[in-house]
Design a protein around this motif. Structure first.
Motif, PDB file in Angstrom:
ATOM      1  N   VAL A 186      41.779  49.659  44.425  1.00 15.43           N
ATOM      2  CA  VAL A 186      41.464  50.849  44.423  1.00 15.43           C
ATOM      3  C   VAL A 186      43.438  50.779  43.901  1.00 15.43           C
ATOM      4  O   VAL A 186      44.053  50.112  45.055  1.00 15.43           O
ATOM      5  CB  VAL A 186      41.964  51.449  45.326  1.00 15.43           C
ATOM      6  N   GLY A 187      44.076  52.437  43.433  1.00 10.60           N
ATOM      7  CA  GLY A 187      45.358  52.824  43.078  1.00 10.60           C
ATOM      8  C   GLY A 187      45.318  52.369  41.533  1.00 10.60           C
ATOM      9  O   GLY A 187      44.255  52.115  40.830  1.00 10.60           O
ATOM     10  N   GLY A 188      46.506  53.163  41.270  1.00  6.64           N
ATOM     11  CA  GLY A 188      46.915  53.095  39.954  1.00  6.64           C
ATOM     12  C   GLY A 188      47.053  51.884  38.625  1.00  6.64           C
ATOM     13  O   GLY A 188      45.979  52.567  37.356  1.00  6.64           O
ATOM     14  N   ASP A 189      46.694  51.296  39.082  1.00  8.26           N
ATOM     15  CA  ASP A 189      46.688  49.637  38.499  1.00  8.26           C
ATOM     16  C   ASP A 189      45.168  49.147  38.987  1.00  8.26           C
ATOM     17  O   ASP A 189      44.644  48.144  37.798  1.00  8.26           O
ATOM     18  CB  ASP A 189      47.778  48.457  38.733  1.00  8.26           C
ATOM     19  N   ALA A 190      44.019  50.082  40.023  1.00  6.23           N
ATOM     20  CA  ALA A 190      43.357  49.146  39.891  1.00  6.23           C
ATOM     21  C   ALA A 190      42.351  49.724  38.945  1.00  6.23           C
ATOM     22  O   ALA A 190      41.361  50.713  38.782  1.00  6.23           O
ATOM     23  CB  ALA A 190      41.942  49.344  40.748  1.00  6.23           C
ATOM     24  N   GLU A 191      42.059  49.143  37.341  1.00  9.18           N
ATOM     25  CA  GLU A 191      41.057  49.243  36.822  1.00  9.18           C
ATOM     26  C   GLU A 191      39.735  48.247  36.344  1.00  9.18           C
ATOM     27  O   GLU A 191      40.064  47.675  36.575  1.00  9.18           O
ATOM     28  CB  GLU A 191      41.275  49.943  35.587  1.00  9.18           C
ATOM     29  N   GLY A 192      38.563  49.222  36.446  1.00  6.20           N
ATOM     30  CA  GLY A 192      37.452  48.249  36.228  1.00  6.20           C
ATOM     31  C   GLY A 192      36.647  47.464  37.798  1.00  6.20           C
ATOM     32  O   GLY A 192      35.785  46.853  37.640  1.00  6.20           O
ATOM     33  N   GLU A 193      37.547  47.724  39.170  1.00  3.83           N
ATOM     34  CA  GLU A 193      37.002  47.101  40.434  1.00  3.83           C
ATOM     35  C   GLU A 193      35.592  48.091  40.675  1.00  3.83           C
ATOM     36  O   GLU A 193      35.101  49.074  40.726  1.00  3.83           O
ATOM     37  CB  GLU A 193      37.839  47.840  41.421  1.00  3.83           C
ATOM     38  N   LYS A 194      34.376  47.092  40.883  1.00  2.00           N
ATOM     39  CA  LYS A 194      33.601  47.551  41.724  1.00  2.00           C
ATOM     40  C   LYS A 194      32.878  47.078  43.001  1.00  2.00           C
ATOM     41  O   LYS A 194      34.525  46.096  43.513  1.00  2.00           O
ATOM     42  CB  LYS A 194      32.799  47.287  41.156  1.00  2.00           C
ATOM     43  N   ASN A 195      33.306  47.628  43.812  1.00  2.00           N
ATOM     44  CA  ASN A 195      32.657  47.900  44.900  1.00  2.00           C
ATOM     45  C   ASN A 195      32.266  46.005  45.783  1.00  2.00           C
ATOM     46  O   ASN A 195      30.739  46.368  44.389  1.00  2.00           O
ATOM     47  CB  ASN A 195      31.553  48.829  46.215  1.00  2.00           C
ATOM     48  N   ALA A 196      32.157  45.526  46.665  1.00  2.00           N
ATOM     49  CA  ALA A 196      31.989  44.629  46.743  1.00  2.00           C
ATOM     50  C   ALA A 196      31.172  44.787  48.175  1.00  2.00           C
ATOM     51  O   ALA A 196      32.254  44.771  49.398  1.00  2.00           O
ATOM     52  CB  ALA A 196      33.123  42.859  46.470  1.00  2.00           C
ATOM     53  N   PHE A 197      30.768  43.590  48.835  1.00  2.00           N
ATOM     54  CA  PHE A 197      30.286  42.980  50.024  1.00  2.00           C
ATOM     55  C   PHE A 197      31.841  43.130  50.929  1.00  2.00           C
ATOM     56  O   PHE A 197      32.492  42.106  50.903  1.00  2.00           O
ATOM     57  CB  PHE A 197      29.095  41.954  50.336  1.00  2.00           C
ATOM     58  N   ALA A 198      31.626  43.037  52.257  1.00  2.00           N
ATOM     59  CA  ALA A 198      32.649  43.651  53.198  1.00  2.00           C
ATOM     60  C   ALA A 198      31.954  43.342  54.786  1.00  2.00           C
ATOM     61  O   ALA A 198      30.845  43.576  55.189  1.00  2.00           O
ATOM     62  CB  ALA A 198      33.376  45.019  53.433  1.00  2.00           C
ATOM     63  N   SER A 199      32.893  42.274  55.221  1.00  2.00           N
ATOM     64  CA  SER A 199      32.580  41.630  57.012  1.00  2.00           C
ATOM     65  C   SER A 199      33.512  41.490  57.834  1.00  2.00           C
ATOM     66  O   SER A 199      34.555  41.849  57.398  1.00  2.00           O
ATOM     67  CB  SER A 199      31.338  40.325  57.016  1.00  2.00           C
ATOM     68  N   VAL A 201      48.127  44.458  47.148  1.00  2.00           N
ATOM     69  CA  VAL A 201      47.140  43.421  46.830  1.00  2.00           C
ATOM     70  C   VAL A 201      47.943  42.280  45.871  1.00  2.00           C
ATOM     71  O   VAL A 201      47.937  41.052  46.083  1.00  2.00           O
ATOM     72  CB  VAL A 201      45.902  43.833  46.628  1.00  2.00           C
ATOM     73  N   ILE A 202      48.059  42.078  44.713  1.00  2.00           N
ATOM     74  CA  ILE A 202      48.749  41.832  44.057  1.00  2.00           C
ATOM     75  C   ILE A 202      50.390  42.355  43.598  1.00  2.00           C
ATOM     76  O   ILE A 202      50.355  43.652  43.247  1.00  2.00           O
ATOM     77  CB  ILE A 202      48.442  42.303  42.178  1.00  2.00           C
ATOM     78  N   LYS A 203      51.156  41.443  44.161  1.00  2.00           N
ATOM     79  CA  LYS A 203      52.738  41.930  43.596  1.00  2.00           C
ATOM     80  C   LYS A 203      53.210  42.565  42.622  1.00  2.00           C
ATOM     81  O   LYS A 203      52.195  42.055  41.408  1.00  2.00           O
ATOM     82  CB  LYS A 203      53.458  40.886  43.692  1.00  2.00           C
ATOM     83  N   ASP A 204      53.739  43.372  41.944  1.00  2.00           N
ATOM     84  CA  ASP A 204      54.139  44.363  40.944  1.00  2.00           C
ATOM     85  C   ASP A 204      52.764  45.024  40.701  1.00  2.00           C
ATOM     86  O   ASP A 204      53.189  45.655  38.830  1.00  2.00           O
ATOM     87  CB  ASP A 204      54.662  43.481  40.608  1.00  2.00           C
ATOM     88  N   THR A 205      52.051  45.393  41.396  1.00  2.00           N
ATOM     89  CA  THR A 205      50.884  46.151  40.967  1.00  2.00           C
ATOM     90  C   THR A 205      50.957  47.251  41.318  1.00  2.00           C
ATOM     91  O   THR A 205      51.366  47.666  42.624  1.00  2.00           O
ATOM     92  CB  THR A 205      49.984  46.089  40.413  1.00  2.00           C
ATOM     93  N   LYS A 206      49.990  48.247  41.841  1.00  2.00           N
ATOM     94  CA  LYS A 206      49.374  49.651  42.765  1.00  2.00           C
ATOM     95  C   LYS A 206      48.436  49.152  42.687  1.00  2.00           C
ATOM     96  O   LYS A 206      47.694  50.403  42.011  1.00  2.00           O
ATOM     97  CB  LYS A 206      49.786  50.957  42.004  1.00  2.00           C
ATOM     98  N   VAL A 207      48.105  48.247  43.696  1.00  2.00           N
ATOM     99  CA  VAL A 207      46.760  48.215  43.661  1.00  2.00           C
ATOM    100  C   VAL A 207      46.205  47.462  45.326  1.00  2.00           C
ATOM    101  O   VAL A 207      47.305  46.707  46.069  1.00  2.00           O
ATOM    102  CB  VAL A 207      45.647  46.533  42.892  1.00  2.00           C
ATOM    103  N   TYR A 208      46.235  47.928  45.820  1.00  2.00           N
ATOM    104  CA  TYR A 208      45.577  48.232  47.458  1.00  2.00           C
ATOM    105  C   TYR A 208      43.987  48.144  48.034  1.00  2.00           C
ATOM    106  O   TYR A 208      43.523  48.580  47.429  1.00  2.00           O
ATOM    107  CB  TYR A 208      45.743  49.620  48.048  1.00  2.00           C
ATOM    108  N   ASN A 209      43.427  47.389  49.263  1.00  2.00           N
ATOM    109  CA  ASN A 209      42.740  47.172  49.118  1.00  2.00           C
ATOM    110  C   ASN A 209      42.077  48.520  50.981  1.00  2.00           C
ATOM    111  O   ASN A 209      43.013  49.195  50.987  1.00  2.00           O
ATOM    112  CB  ASN A 209      42.629  45.865  50.635  1.00  2.00           C
ATOM    113  N   GLN A 210      40.834  48.599  50.068  1.00  2.00           N
ATOM    114  CA  GLN A 210      39.414  49.649  50.685  1.00  2.00           C
ATOM    115  C   GLN A 210      38.766  49.464  51.656  1.00  2.00           C
ATOM    116  O   GLN A 210      38.076  48.242  50.701  1.00  2.00           O
ATOM    117  CB  GLN A 210      39.765  50.722  49.602  1.00  2.00           C
ATOM    118  N   ALA A 211      38.149  49.420  52.402  1.00  2.00           N
ATOM    119  CA  ALA A 211      36.742  49.181  53.150  1.00  2.00           C
ATOM    120  C   ALA A 211      36.203  49.966  53.981  1.00  2.00           C
ATOM    121  O   ALA A 211      37.058  51.004  54.360  1.00  2.00           O
ATOM    122  CB  ALA A 211      37.471  47.842  53.606  1.00  2.00           C
ATOM    123  N   PHE A 212      35.553  50.109  53.691  1.00  2.00           N
ATOM    124  CA  PHE A 212      34.249  51.775  54.751  1.00  2.00           C
ATOM    125  C   PHE A 212      33.178  50.310  55.010  1.00  2.00           C
ATOM    126  O   PHE A 212      32.367  49.955  54.667  1.00  2.00           O
ATOM    127  CB  PHE A 212      33.755  52.609  53.845  1.00  2.00           C
TER     128      PHE A 212
END
Length: 183
Positions: free
Chosen positions: A30-43, A164-175
């Motif tokens: 998630v974040g300002g630079d996270a475009e087209g991201e979809k949920n994935a399985f987390a464990s 998560v990726i240097k020089d971007t506004k992309v962060y991990n999120q999990a539920f």
């Protein structure tokens, strides 16, 4: 003096217990630079130590193996990131009758990326996820659980504060939902 302080802490933490826990859920970037991201399985799978300072208040340090990731446009498959994660949560326990407790918990975590999936781009080319993503991760977690006897059932949310990726506004999120066994 140090022996006295350690003894006082040990006496305050008489009801300490370990909890083995496992969980499944969804994660994304998630974040300002996270475009087209979809949920994935987390464990996750891990162990925590319930260090009780009173009947209601505990500190829960732990060690977890956590799988986070995302599905992204232009990538064939899921991007998986596996971290060794160390949460340090404060917990408040409410009596829920018949020796059951409703537990609210929150606090920070730090993690280090151990394994990353290979990313196959639809136009060709392959990279390991950690060729692109940062290995160090830190963020906040919050959760709620219902503890009864030696069992625990709960839900947790985590939000990365490091990129998560240097020089971007992309962060991990999990539920996810978790189950645990106290011993």
């Amino acid at each position: 003096m140090a022996v006295f302080a350690f003894s006082a802490l040990s006496m305050s933490a008489q009801d300490a217990k370990f909890t083995l826990k496992a969980g499944v859920g969804l994660s994304s970037l998630v974040g300002g630079d996270a475009e087209g991201e979809k949920n994935a399985f987390a464990s996750k799978i891990g162990i925590a130590y319930d260090w009780s300072f009173s009947e209601s208040f505990s500190v829960l340090p732990g060690l977890e193996l956590v799988n986070k990731g995302t599905k992204e446009e232009g990538v064939d498959g899921t991007i998986n990131l596996m971290y060794a994660q160390v949460p340090l949560l404060a917990a408040y326990k409410f009596n829920a009758g018949n020796e059951a407790k409703l537990v609210l918990k929150a606090g920070p975590y730090v993690g280090y990326g151990l394994l990353g999936s290979d990313i196959e781009y639809e136009g060709g080319g392959t990279l390991n996820a950690f060729d692109v993503c940062e290995r160090f991760s830190a963020g906040l977690m919050a959760g709620i659980s219902y503890d009864f006897g030696q069992l625990s059932v709960g839900a947790e949310y985590s939000r990365g504060l490091t990129k998560v990726i240097k020089d971007t506004k992309v962060y991990n999120q999990a539920f996810g939902v978790t189950v645990g066994y106290k011993f």
